[in-house]
Design a protein around this motif. Structure first.
Motif, PDB file in Angstrom:
ATOM      1  N   ALA B 453       0.935  -1.133   0.057  1.00  0.00           N
ATOM      2  CA  ALA B 453      -0.056   0.050   0.015  1.00  0.00           C
ATOM      3  C   ALA B 453       0.799   1.186  -0.024  1.00  0.00           C
ATOM      4  O   ALA B 453       2.025   1.197   0.520  1.00  0.00           O
ATOM      5  N   SER B 454       0.304   2.373  -0.581  1.00  0.00           N
ATOM      6  CA  SER B 454       1.076   3.679  -0.731  1.00  0.00           C
ATOM      7  C   SER B 454       1.034   4.242   0.760  1.00  0.00           C
ATOM      8  O   SER B 454       0.066   4.254   1.373  1.00  0.00           O
ATOM      9  N   VAL B 455       2.197   4.651   1.173  1.00  0.00           N
ATOM     10  CA  VAL B 455       2.041   5.285   2.502  1.00  0.00           C
ATOM     11  C   VAL B 455       1.310   6.735   2.724  1.00  0.00           C
ATOM     12  O   VAL B 455       0.362   6.843   3.716  1.00  0.00           O
ATOM     13  N   ASN B 456       1.380   7.398   1.648  1.00  0.00           N
ATOM     14  CA  ASN B 456       0.451   8.738   1.440  1.00  0.00           C
ATOM     15  C   ASN B 456      -0.792   8.371   1.444  1.00  0.00           C
ATOM     16  O   ASN B 456      -1.834   9.029   2.220  1.00  0.00           O
ATOM     17  N   GLU B 457      -1.477   7.383   0.557  1.00  0.00           N
ATOM     18  CA  GLU B 457      -2.665   7.257   0.482  1.00  0.00           C
ATOM     19  C   GLU B 457      -3.340   6.498   1.795  1.00  0.00           C
ATOM     20  O   GLU B 457      -4.461   6.759   2.267  1.00  0.00           O
ATOM     21  N   THR B 458      -2.574   5.604   2.403  1.00  0.00           N
ATOM     22  CA  THR B 458      -3.056   5.015   3.610  1.00  0.00           C
ATOM     23  C   THR B 458      -3.093   6.076   4.684  1.00  0.00           C
ATOM     24  O   THR B 458      -4.213   6.177   5.526  1.00  0.00           O
ATOM     25  N   ARG B 459      -2.186   7.006   4.637  1.00  0.00           N
ATOM     26  CA  ARG B 459      -2.405   7.986   5.898  1.00  0.00           C
ATOM     27  C   ARG B 459      -3.396   8.913   5.637  1.00  0.00           C
ATOM     28  O   ARG B 459      -4.148   9.010   6.574  1.00  0.00           O
TER      29      ARG B 459
END
Lengths: 84, 594
Positions: B453-459
């Motif tokens: 998963a993308s860090v930005n999208e998950t955050r």
């Protein structure tokens, strides 16, 4: 340190600051405006990013003026940043 | 895995975080001759303490009569009786001493004509047990936090505190007995992972306001201390309590001062309706923070929000004379243009209730020692400031008590380290063989993850979930759904992927590691909030309304207790509120009204 590392370090110092306002502004500037600067302006931006938020904020909101002409150019660009 | 080794540095004390509380603790330790390391993600004077502008409260009585006992009463009341009265008495009694000490460290406080520290009134601070406002806030213009950090930093330089700047602490080291033996940390410049082996570890990592989509907190506030404590098996206390401000710029979070509504600003929904007339027919847009925030959220939840996602309302000053705006609100106009892309002379500002301060945290006593559920100190572990829950702020914090908290508990945690070393309660114990294993596995997972998963999208998903399901006004069904959703977000956090695998200045890795901490705080907050079936202080639920039996929705019979969230299986426990102060009589439960 290579260019990537230097840019990452600058990114950290632009987006982990004392005040949210400065995180947002400097982060946006780094992404959109920084790649278009000439080398002198880029150096001036690095120096601005090294300033503390309560020194930099008055320059950005126009309550204080820059003495250095190149720095003034960069601050003018910073003032035009719109965070969206 | 257990054969992997990392370099070890030994100290008497390691402090994580270099804001007000970390720097204050460090002075105590370094001046006592202890070899003290302070780790910080940024240069100390760039800590978020800078954003605290209002002042620091102390009953100095420089301008009019004041007493620590009155300050204590205000703080207990502000906390909606969830604050521990021993800690509150301690903080309010110590306030004059720590403020004068700070003055001696070189803090440039504003002065009266007689040369005393100037004091001004601040919301919630009263004389004579709630009778009338009192001047108790000591300030250095609107730069109090900034000036405080500089004074404390200079004093640390003099005391030879060793700073490790642009280092991120990753995990707490504990042995089988539960004693804390230091931290494992990452140097950003090299990517090196190092153990800081210490007799005492002090957490001063600040809050975690970035768990919310709309937050006034700087990006640095990712709850690193809370994440580390939770992963090391330490419960987090009262995490359902977060202070919100009604008007942050939607999306950005930057604060729009209440003064805008004072000058005639009007809140409007998508139908252009002045909706506050329905919620507060008399005060309208000038109703109290809680009332305004709740009305805004109700409008949004009932589909009358603005914008493509109907997720904000509008703060309108277009009816004011442009000359008035330019004269009285020039800073706000600048902020609106830069952070909302809107000139408020021409169009209304999109706003949303915005997270500001975390009342809960790592459970401590008034000595700054981290405590287990039965109040026994965890050997070698201390905490102060926003990361800690002493608990002085209880269910809601009084303005100017946050800077006071830093000074008092920064100092008391340092003193406790010194006392515990002298008494032999703590010392340098051997590191367990596998102490680095968990951290190295976490780093290894991140380095080898594919298809993740993308860090930005998950955050963003985490922040949106918290904002929608656990914001300033809370709804039973939304909370239940929110728990399921945040546990889903956790699954994504466990499989984040970064494309950059390099060692030197890998900020993608650091951001992924910050997300590991945010998720622990988010779970603690959502699960604790869902469980607390009452309204108290900053935790307000629609199914716990104001009734004769439970004024303001507060249910003392069932809920006058502290929450403890355990990471392991998301278990909740409760412990009693300490109602017995140190030297005075208990301040008895009463309805909180101003």
């Amino acid at each position: 340190m290579g260019d990537r590392e230097k840019l990452n370090r600058l990114r950290w110092r632009c987006t982990r600051r004392a005040m949210l306002e400065m995180d947002l502004l400097l982060g946006e500037f780094l992404d959109r405006i920084f790649p278009t600067l000439n080398p002198e302006q880029a150096d001036a931006f690095v120096n601005l990013a090294d300033m503390e938020d309560l020194e930099l904020w008055p320059l950005v909101n126009g309550s204080r003026e820059c003495s250095d002409p190149v720095q003034a150019e960069v601050v003018a660009l910073l003032r035009d940043v719109r965070v969206k | 895995m257990s054969k992997l080794t990392i370099p070890v540095r030994k100290f008497d004390a390691v402090i994580v975080g270099a804001g007000g509380s970390g720097l204050r603790a460090a002075i105590q330790l370094s001046e006592a001759g202890l070899k003290t390391a302070v780790l910080s993600k940024v240069f100390p004077t760039r800590s978020h303490t800078v954003a605290a502008q209002g002042g620091v409260s102390a009953s100095l009585g420089n301008s009019e009569e004041d007493h620590w006992h009155w300050h204590m009463y205000d703080t207990v009341k502000g906390s909606d009786w969830l604050g521990d009265q021993d800690a509150i008495e301690y903080m309010c009694r110590m306030a004059p001493e720590v403020v004068v000490e700070l003055e001696h460290f070189g803090m440039p406080f504003d002065r009266t004509d007689e040369g005393k520290i100037y004091q001004r009134p601040f919301g919630g601070h009263m004389s004579n047990f709630g009778e009338k406002p009192v001047r108790r806030a000591c300030a250095a213009a609107d730069r109090t936090g900034h000036a405080m950090l500089h004074a404390l930093y200079q004093r640390n330089v003099r005391a030879n505190t060793q700073f490790f700047v642009e280092w991120m602490a990753l995990d707490l080291i504990r042995d089988d007995s539960g004693q804390v033996l230091g931290v494992i940390a990452l140097e950003m410049e090299t990517g090196d992972v190092v153990a800081f082996h210490a007799k005492a570890t002090v957490f001063a990592t600040g809050g975690a306001g970035r768990i919310f989509y709309s937050s006034t907190n700087a990006f640095i506030n990712t709850g690193d201390g809370l994440g580390m404590a939770a992963r090391a098996g330490i419960a987090l206390e009262d995490m359902e309590f977060w202070q919100f401000h009604p008007t942050g710029v939607a999306g950005a979070g930057v604060l729009i001062t209440e003064g805008v509504r004072g000058e005639g600003g009007i809140l409007r929904n998508s139908a252009n309706e002045r909706f506050m007339e329905r919620y507060a027919p008399n005060a309208k847009d000038l109703a109290s923070r809680d009332v305004v925030s709740r009305a805004m959220v109700t409008e949004i939840n009932e589909g009358r929000g603005c914008g493509p996602n109907k997720d904000f309302v509008l703060l309108d000053i277009t009816h004011l004379d442009p000359a008035t705006i330019m004269k009285r609100l020039p800073g706000i106009r600048e902020i609106s243009i830069q952070f909302a892309g809107i000139d408020p002379i021409k169009a209304p500002i999109p706003v949303v209730p915005t997270c500001h301060y975390q009342m809960g945290g790592v459970p401590t006593n008034y000595k700054g020692q981290v405590v287990s559920q039965d109040a026994t100190p965890i050997p070698g572990f201390y905490a102060a400031g926003e990361v800690a829950c002493a608990s002085v702020h209880g269910a809601n914090r009084l303005g100017t008590n946050s800077l006071l908290d830093l000074l008092v508990f920064g100092k008391s945690s340092g003193d406790s380290v010194i006392d515990d070393l002298r008494s032999g309660a703590i010392g340098l114990k051997e590191l367990p063989a596998d102490y680095a294993e968990r951290t190295l596995s976490r780093l290894n997972r991140l380095n080898t993850q594919t298809g993740g998963a993308s860090v930005n999208e998950t955050r963003l998903e985490l922040q949106r979930t918290m904002q929608k399901h656990c914001g300033v006004f809370r709804f039973k069904d939304m909370l239940v759904e929110g728990v399921a959703k945040i546990l889903d977000v956790e699954k994504a956090v466990l499989r984040t992927e970064i494309k950059d695998k390099s060692q030197v200045w890998n900020t993608a890795r650091v951001e992924a590691l910050e997300l590991d901490n945010l998720i622990e705080v988010a779970k603690a907050t959502m699960i604790s909030a869902e469980a607390r079936k009452e309204s108290r202080g900053a935790h307000v639920r629609d199914d716990a309304p104001d009734t004769a039996a439970n004024p303001n929705g507060r249910d003392d019979v069932n809920w006058h207790k502290h929450t403890l969230w355990h990471r392991e299986s998301n278990r909740l426990d409760y412990k009693p509120v300490i109602m017995k102060p140190l030297s005075v009589e208990s301040i008895a439960l009463k309805t909180r009204s101003y």
